[in-house]
Write a protein that holds these residues in place. Structure first.
Motif: not given
Length: 460
Positions: A408-422, A377-389
């Motif tokens: 390290v982030l994914t090990r510490t918070f394994p339930h979190a959805q990680v989005l990489v932008t820039g 769900e987070a990935c779909r939201a990110a792609l929508w936000a990028l496309s819209t912007a």
């Protein structure tokens, strides 16, 4: 509810402030290398904290203990609570920068004084990663202003101060402040777009192994005329060993390494002519490896010799070198176990060392890969936000480089959805002279993050 048009208009209206804040951050020479003035890191962290406080967050400058109890570089931790039941979002960036390199190669007198030219802003850290900081800051400002002082979701901001030196205390920082950093979605603003005007979500990153190979053939140097012939010098033998790491077509020849095709949904094609222009490949030089270019760049291993202790020309004599050390950087495909990759490289070196020379392999750095290509769900939201912007369809890309702290982030918070932008693009030249950020893409990045947070919080 907040409308897309309102967010777009507010972002455009405030963009001069974005540039002013970015220029002030660039003016602080926050180089984290130990050879530089580290008091500038404290100054930089305090400036970032002030910006976040000005966006309505409570911010602190904090450090975690490293080896020997020495505190790590100052980081900034800020928070603003959102409506009950909304997602917790962690926004990451880093305020430290690389050294400037050779100042005479910059097209400006001072790399820490910004220069505007042809729609770009130049300066050390302008893109990597102080643009990421201001994207966070101003997305939050815009949302707070349109939300009558409220954010659509709970937001924590972490701005690290030692990413450019390998994040040595990052794991300790996460552990020390774990309860304050836990999140459902993590946004890492430290990658790049496909090209100017084409936004991208980074879904895979290769891992990295940096190793030193030491080869010995003699217990002391010898006169090359008296002993040359029956004995090959260590540098020649090292060259023969290094050459064995690639097939004739340029593919890595180490057995046991993971290699896969590029399968990311929405991944773009990369025409060879575009790649050659982006990379500055000289005319007549053939590209190495097989398969399409994105596969070679993102999901297959690559090996580079980054250093070798060959005698410099001004000190060279007619001698057979008794030993030689080469430093290799092995980029590993997503999904590769780093321990197995090191074992495979070591086994190859021992099996292919020429003429029975002694060889040893030592690992200097190991950074795991990242695979965030799942449809979430987070990935779909990110792609929508990028496309819209950007007002054009965003693409999913991999990166050949490595961001070790993500593991390290994914090990510490394994339930979190990680989005990489820039906000970087092929002309950014991060870590090199004339680093820059495209101003149109920076404005779109601010808007995209505001849209993403609003979508995650159900406000748009």
């Amino acid at each position: 509810m907040i409308t897309v048009d309102a967010l777009r208009a507010a972002t455009r209206t405030s963009f001069e402030t974005v540039l002013a804040d970015l220029s002030e951050l660039v003016a602080i020479p926050s180089v984290s290398a130990t050879s530089h003035d580290r008091t500038q890191l404290r100054r930089s962290a305090e400036a970032v904290a002030a910006l976040l406080e000005g966006s309505g967050l409570e911010a602190e400058v904090l450090s975690a203990p490293g080896d020997g109890g020495v505190l790590g570089a100052p980081a900034v931790l800020a928070h603003r609570q959102g409506p009950t039941g909304t997602p917790r979002v962690l926004l990451y960036a880093h305020h430290d920068v690389q050294p400037v390199g050779r100042p005479q190669r910059w097209n400006q007198e001072d790399p820490f004084t910004v220069r505007h030219h042809a729609g770009r802003l130049y300066g050390r850290g302008a893109a990597d990663d102080k643009a990421g900081i201001v994207a966070h800051v101003h997305a939050l400002r815009v949302l707070s202003a349109l939300g009558q002082g409220e954010l659509p979701c709970s937001v924590t901001v972490l701005v690290e101060g030692e990413e450019e030196v390998g994040s040595p205390t990052f794991a300790a920082f996460l552990e020390a402040y774990r309860s304050r950093l836990d999140a459902d979605v993590v946004v890492v603003a430290d990658s790049m777009n496909w090209k100017v005007g084409v936004p991208a979500l980074t879904t895979t990153l290769r891992g990295v192994l940096q190793v030193d190979i030491h080869l010995e053939v003699l217990d002391h140097a010898l006169h090359s005329g008296q002993y040359g012939g029956p004995i090959l010098d260590a540098v020649t033998l090292m060259c023969r060993l290094v050459a064995s790491f690639h097939h004739d077509n340029g593919d890595v020849a180490i057995d046991g390494l993971v290699s896969r095709s590029q399968t990311a949904t929405g991944a773009p094609d990369y025409p060879e002519a575009d790649f050659r222009a982006d990379a500055g490949v000289l005319e007549g030089v053939r590209l190495a490896g097989t398969g399409d270019l994105t596969t070679r760049l993102w999901t297959r291993p690559a090996l580079t010799v980054t250093g070798m202790d060959v005698t410099p020309l001004d000190l060279a004599g007619n001698v057979l070198a008794p030993s030689c050390t080469a430093r290799l950087s092995l980029r590993t495909a997503p999904g590769q176990d780093q321990g197995q990759a090191l074992e495979a490289l070591t086994s190859h070196a021992r099996a292919h060392v020429p003429f029975g020379a002694r060889v040893s392999v030592s690992c200097r750095e190991s950074g795991p890969s990242f695979d965030g290509s799942q449809d979430t769900e987070a990935c779909r939201a990110a792609l929508w936000a990028l496309s819209t912007a950007w007002e054009r369809e965003a693409v999913s890309v991999g990166q050949g480089g490595t961001i070790p702290f993500i593991s390290v982030l994914t090990r510490t918070f394994p339930h979190a959805q990680v989005l990489v932008t820039g906000v970087e693009d092929p002309d950014t030249r991060a870590h090199s002279e004339d680093e820059s950020v495209h101003l149109g893409d920076l404005e779109s990045a601010v808007l995209a993050e505001a849209l993403l947070l609003a979508r995650l919080g159900g406000a748009v």
